[in-house]
Design an enzyme around this catalytic site. Structure first.
Site, PDB file in Angstrom:
ATOM      1  N   LYS A   1      64.539 -10.500  43.354  1.00 18.48           N
ATOM      2  CA  LYS A   1      64.743  -9.938  41.793  1.00 18.48           C
ATOM      3  C   LYS A   1      66.162 -10.158  41.508  1.00 18.48           C
ATOM      4  O   LYS A   1      66.389 -10.606  40.369  1.00 18.48           O
ATOM      5  CB  LYS A   1      64.509  -8.428  42.126  1.00 18.48           C
ATOM      6  CG  LYS A   1      64.848  -7.593  40.690  1.00 18.48           C
ATOM      7  CD  LYS A   1      64.388  -6.315  40.801  1.00 18.48           C
ATOM      8  CE  LYS A   1      65.464  -5.608  41.520  1.00 18.48           C
ATOM      9  NZ  LYS A   1      66.790  -5.143  40.657  1.00 18.48           N
ATOM     10  N   ASN A   2      67.225 -10.021  42.272  1.00 16.84           N
ATOM     11  CA  ASN A   2      68.492  -9.859  41.595  1.00 16.84           C
ATOM     12  C   ASN A   2      69.130 -11.263  41.451  1.00 16.84           C
ATOM     13  O   ASN A   2      70.111 -11.529  40.937  1.00 16.84           O
ATOM     14  CB  ASN A   2      69.344  -8.952  42.667  1.00 16.84           C
ATOM     15  CG  ASN A   2      69.485  -7.464  42.387  1.00 16.84           C
ATOM     16  OD1 ASN A   2      68.601  -7.286  41.704  1.00 16.84           O
ATOM     17  ND2 ASN A   2      69.972  -6.824  43.168  1.00 16.84           N
TER      18      ASN A   2
ATOM     19  N   CYS B   1      72.603   6.545  34.352  1.00 21.89           N
ATOM     20  CA  CYS B   1      71.737   5.640  35.253  1.00 21.89           C
ATOM     21  C   CYS B   1      71.603   6.833  36.629  1.00 21.89           C
ATOM     22  O   CYS B   1      72.623   7.361  36.911  1.00 21.89           O
ATOM     23  CB  CYS B   1      72.246   4.430  35.648  1.00 21.89           C
ATOM     24  SG  CYS B   1      72.035   3.781  37.201  1.00 21.89           S
TER      25      CYS B   1
ATOM     26  N   ARG C   1      77.914   3.585  36.509  1.00 24.07           N
ATOM     27  CA  ARG C   1      77.865   2.277  36.143  1.00 24.07           C
ATOM     28  C   ARG C   1      78.582   1.834  35.060  1.00 24.07           C
ATOM     29  O   ARG C   1      77.568   1.225  34.267  1.00 24.07           O
ATOM     30  CB  ARG C   1      76.436   1.919  36.637  1.00 24.07           C
ATOM     31  CG  ARG C   1      75.985   2.295  37.888  1.00 24.07           C
ATOM     32  CD  ARG C   1      74.401   1.829  38.156  1.00 24.07           C
ATOM     33  NE  ARG C   1      74.551   0.450  38.656  1.00 24.07           N
ATOM     34  CZ  ARG C   1      73.314  -0.121  39.034  1.00 24.07           C
ATOM     35  NH1 ARG C   1      72.323   0.521  39.087  1.00 24.07           N
ATOM     36  NH2 ARG C   1      73.220  -1.198  39.464  1.00 24.07           N
TER      37      ARG C   1
ATOM     38  N   ASP D   1      72.001  -1.595  48.719  1.00 22.68           N
ATOM     39  CA  ASP D   1      70.577  -1.653  48.458  1.00 22.68           C
ATOM     40  C   ASP D   1      69.901  -1.525  49.836  1.00 22.68           C
ATOM     41  O   ASP D   1      68.585  -1.555  49.679  1.00 22.68           O
ATOM     42  CB  ASP D   1      70.503  -2.759  47.646  1.00 22.68           C
ATOM     43  CG  ASP D   1      70.601  -2.967  46.194  1.00 22.68           C
ATOM     44  OD1 ASP D   1      71.249  -1.822  45.774  1.00 22.68           O
ATOM     45  OD2 ASP D   1      70.590  -3.942  45.501  1.00 22.68           O
TER      46      ASP D   1
ATOM     47  N   ARG E   1      59.367  -2.229  39.956  1.00 20.98           N
ATOM     48  CA  ARG E   1      60.521  -2.777  39.724  1.00 20.98           C
ATOM     49  C   ARG E   1      61.103  -3.718  40.699  1.00 20.98           C
ATOM     50  O   ARG E   1      61.468  -4.745  40.164  1.00 20.98           O
ATOM     51  CB  ARG E   1      61.780  -1.878  39.303  1.00 20.98           C
ATOM     52  CG  ARG E   1      61.202  -0.984  38.324  1.00 20.98           C
ATOM     53  CD  ARG E   1      62.546  -0.274  37.725  1.00 20.98           C
ATOM     54  NE  ARG E   1      63.838  -0.989  37.706  1.00 20.98           N
ATOM     55  CZ  ARG E   1      64.832  -0.482  38.568  1.00 20.98           C
ATOM     56  NH1 ARG E   1      65.078   0.592  38.814  1.00 20.98           N
ATOM     57  NH2 ARG E   1      66.079  -1.566  38.465  1.00 20.98           N
TER      58      ARG E   1
HETATM   59  C1  UD1 Z   1      74.096  -5.146  41.529  1.00 14.47           C
HETATM   60  C2  UD1 Z   1      72.720  -5.408  41.951  1.00 14.47           C
HETATM   61  C3  UD1 Z   1      72.325  -3.860  42.598  1.00 14.47           C
HETATM   62  C4  UD1 Z   1      73.406  -3.785  43.485  1.00 14.47           C
HETATM   63  C5  UD1 Z   1      74.640  -3.579  43.324  1.00 14.47           C
HETATM   64  C6  UD1 Z   1      75.728  -3.653  44.427  1.00 14.47           C
HETATM   65  C7  UD1 Z   1      71.689  -6.705  40.309  1.00 14.47           C
HETATM   66  C8  UD1 Z   1      70.602  -6.807  39.097  1.00 14.47           C
HETATM   67  N1  UD1 Z   1      71.726  -5.522  40.675  1.00 14.47           N
HETATM   68  O1  UD1 Z   1      74.005  -3.982  40.462  1.00 14.47           O
HETATM   69  O2  UD1 Z   1      71.096  -4.111  43.224  1.00 14.47           O
HETATM   70  O3  UD1 Z   1      72.949  -2.238  44.126  1.00 14.47           O
HETATM   71  O4  UD1 Z   1      74.945  -4.926  42.391  1.00 14.47           O
HETATM   72  O5  UD1 Z   1      75.710  -4.579  45.461  1.00 14.47           O
HETATM   73  O6  UD1 Z   1      72.005  -7.801  40.801  1.00 14.47           O
HETATM   74  N2  UD1 Z   1      81.507  -1.420  38.034  1.00 14.47           N
HETATM   75  C9  UD1 Z   1      82.735  -0.921  37.307  1.00 14.47           C
HETATM   76  N3  UD1 Z   1      82.691  -1.501  36.194  1.00 14.47           N
HETATM   77  C10 UD1 Z   1      81.872  -2.776  35.551  1.00 14.47           C
HETATM   78  C11 UD1 Z   1      81.154  -3.113  36.699  1.00 14.47           C
HETATM   79  C12 UD1 Z   1      80.813  -2.621  37.675  1.00 14.47           C
HETATM   80  O7  UD1 Z   1      83.316   0.035  37.337  1.00 14.47           O
HETATM   81  O8  UD1 Z   1      82.190  -3.157  34.843  1.00 14.47           O
HETATM   82  C13 UD1 Z   1      81.475  -0.637  39.261  1.00 14.47           C
HETATM   83  C14 UD1 Z   1      79.914   0.114  39.358  1.00 14.47           C
HETATM   84  O9  UD1 Z   1      80.146   1.440  38.700  1.00 14.47           O
HETATM   85  C15 UD1 Z   1      79.935   0.355  40.780  1.00 14.47           C
HETATM   86  C16 UD1 Z   1      80.574  -0.990  41.479  1.00 14.47           C
HETATM   87  O10 UD1 Z   1      81.578  -1.415  40.454  1.00 14.47           O
HETATM   88  O11 UD1 Z   1      80.616   1.397  41.352  1.00 14.47           O
HETATM   89  C17 UD1 Z   1      79.688  -2.293  41.755  1.00 14.47           C
HETATM   90  O12 UD1 Z   1      78.724  -2.264  40.808  1.00 14.47           O
HETATM   91  P1  UD1 Z   1      78.172  -3.802  40.513  1.00 14.47           P
HETATM   92  O13 UD1 Z   1      78.480  -4.899  41.526  1.00 14.47           O
HETATM   93  O14 UD1 Z   1      78.396  -4.108  39.101  1.00 14.47           O
HETATM   94  O15 UD1 Z   1      76.625  -3.364  40.406  1.00 14.47           O
HETATM   95  P2  UD1 Z   1      75.299  -4.114  39.718  1.00 14.47           P
HETATM   96  O16 UD1 Z   1      76.037  -5.563  39.169  1.00 14.47           O
HETATM   97  O17 UD1 Z   1      74.949  -3.350  38.524  1.00 14.47           O
END
Ligand code: UD1
Length: 423
Positions: free
Chosen positions: A22-23, A116, A121, A311, A403
């Site tokens: 999915k990701n 969320c 996030r 995950d 999902r």
């Molecule tokens: C992706 C995965 C999700 C997985 C996560 C961590 C997808 C669609 N989803 O989510 O399944 O659990 O990686 O491996 O690929 N953060 C910030 N600012 C930002 C972006 C992120 O502070 O602009 C923080 C988030 O709040 C979190 C951390 O960084 O604490 C990691 O998040 P991130 O790797 O961005 O998760 P996703 O990409 O949303």
């Protein structure tokens, strides 16, 4: 609303084929927006998040043709550059259209995701990264409004950008944007997740020039145009990991096909530490997990790839709940990712939380109950617990599972579980 009803106490045995990730699929579907000719994908799983992304792309004017696990996307005639709140609130990954829209069309309007279940996030790093490439970005009425119309040739400008947190979708968004930028972009402290690598491989087939994906420094030399390509989505390492834990907990023997052990080192290590037998064939892409069901508790600490994936945290929590001994489970990625604990407690688990650490004391038996799914991986942990609980477990709100787990009941039933869906 659909429920899943599980009769616990049956060991899982046999073969299961892991679906496309999915990701990996979500960013690659969004990457179709970058190309002037059709992108052809295979191993696109039948999942709710995929449906949502395809609907979003279709709303923008992408022509989508889907035939089972094959999807073709033609973005030659895109007329809308917007992802509405209605779409983004149902799936945060919709933010992945921001980079491609801005890079190719010079304008994008994408809703901020908002809250969320597993924490705040934010998407600040996506925004700052695009700003470092020269984008003008304003947050208005809950929307991110981005433009490159003031830039030379209306193109994003290559930049060096250090992400002060490792972000998977952030890295993906910036990598896609930089592919069509003018000049060289260097992303430092980039995410190393296999899904980032799969996206980079697909983008390179489309004509991009990306090196270093899979390391923490990714270099992208921008090109003027990207074209369509043919790409097979990599296997879902989280789905694979979930079936591996199911085999270990229920004391069976399950052979996973289309399972890349090289993407699952940390998970395999922990399963072996718990006492399960794990056999790997890198040549055949198979992983076999065998166990007598008697497992030892194992400490877990989540961190970005290649460390233990967040995950898989909930699934190992379920495993520890019935293992021998006491385990410390520490979540370092998301601030509120213990929603499954209260539900596992309803099944008789002995878990206490202190900040970002859960202390799990293994019990000899869980007992079936009605529980509620709260997010995707939390739901998976409830399924695993239900498979070993005495009697019947009813999991409500299983739309979360839809999902991310393709053909869940079918796959579990084929392995010998007693699972059915009811509404
Ligand atoms: C992706 C995965 C999700 C997985 C996560 C961590 C997808 C669609 N989803 O989510 O399944 O659990 O990686 O491996 O690929 N953060 C910030 N600012 C930002 C972006 C992120 O502070 O602009 C923080 C988030 O709040 C979190 C951390 O960084 O604490 C990691 O998040 P991130 O790797 O961005 O998760 P996703 O990409 O949303």
């Amino acid at each position: 609303m659909d429920k899943l009803i599980i009769q616990g106490g049956f060991s899982l045995n046999g073969d299961v084929t892991v679906s496309g990730a999915k990701n990996a699929a979500l960013p690659i579907l969004c990457a179709s927006l970058l190309a002037e000719t059709p992108l052809h994908l295979t191993a696109v799983a039948a999942l709710k998040d995929i449906d949502t992304t395809l609907k979003l792309l279709a709303m923008m004017g992408v022509k989508v043709v889907r035939d089972a696990e094959k999807v073709s996307l033609d973005a030659s005639d895109v007329q809308s550059f917007e992802a509405t709140y209605e779409m983004v609130k149902t799936m945060r990954a919709s933010i992945l259209v921001l980079g491609p829209l801005l890079a190719r069309f010079g304008t994008a309007r994408v809703s901020l995701p908002g809250g969320c279940a597993i924490g705040s996030r934010p998407v600040d790093l996506h925004i700052k990264g695009l700003q470092s490439m020269g984008a003008a970005i304003h947050i208005k009425h809950g929307y991110i409004q981005a433009s490159t119309l003031h830039l030379p040739n209306r193109r994003l400008q290559g930049a060096r950008y250090y992400m002060d947190m490792v972000t998977v979708t952030g890295t993906e968004n910036l990598m896609m944007a930089a592919s069509l930028a003018e000049g060289k972009t260097v992303l430092e402290n980039a995410a190393k997740e296999p899904e980032v690598v799969d996206l980079a491989e697909c983008l390179n087939k489309m004509g991009a020039n990306i090196t270093g994906a899979g390391t923490d420094v990714i270099t992208i030399i921008g090109v003027e145009k990207l074209r369509g390509a043919t790409h097979n989505i990599i296997c879902d390492r989280i789905e694979a990991g979930t079936y591996m834990v199911a085999a270990a907990m229920t004391g069976g023997e399950v052979k996973l096909h289309n399972a890349r052990a090289d993407l699952l080192d940390a998970v395999i290590e922990k399963l072996r530490e718990a006492g399960a037998e794990v056999k790997v064939s890198l040549a055949e892409n198979t992983i076999t997990v065998k166990s007598n069901g008697k497992l030892k508790a194992v400490n877990i600490r989540t961190a970005p790839h290649p460390a233990f994936p967040t995950d898989m945290q909930a699934q190992f929590m379920a495993m520890n709940a019935v293992a021998d001994g006491v385990a410390k489970v520490t979540e370092t990625i998301f601030e509120n990712r213990f929603m499954h604990v209260q539900e596992l407690q309803r099944l008789g688990a002995d878990i206490s939380i202190d900040g970002n650490t859960a202390l799990v004391k293994g019990v000899t038996q869980l007992d079936g109950a009605i529980v509620m799914a709260t997010d995707l991986r939390a739901s998976a942990s409830l399924v695993l617990a239900g498979l070993v609980a005495r009697g019947e477990t009813v999991i409500e709100r299983i739309y979360h599972l839809d999902r991310g787990y393709e053909f869940l009941e079918e796959k579990l039933t084929k392995l010998g579980a007693k699972v059915r869906r009811s509404n």
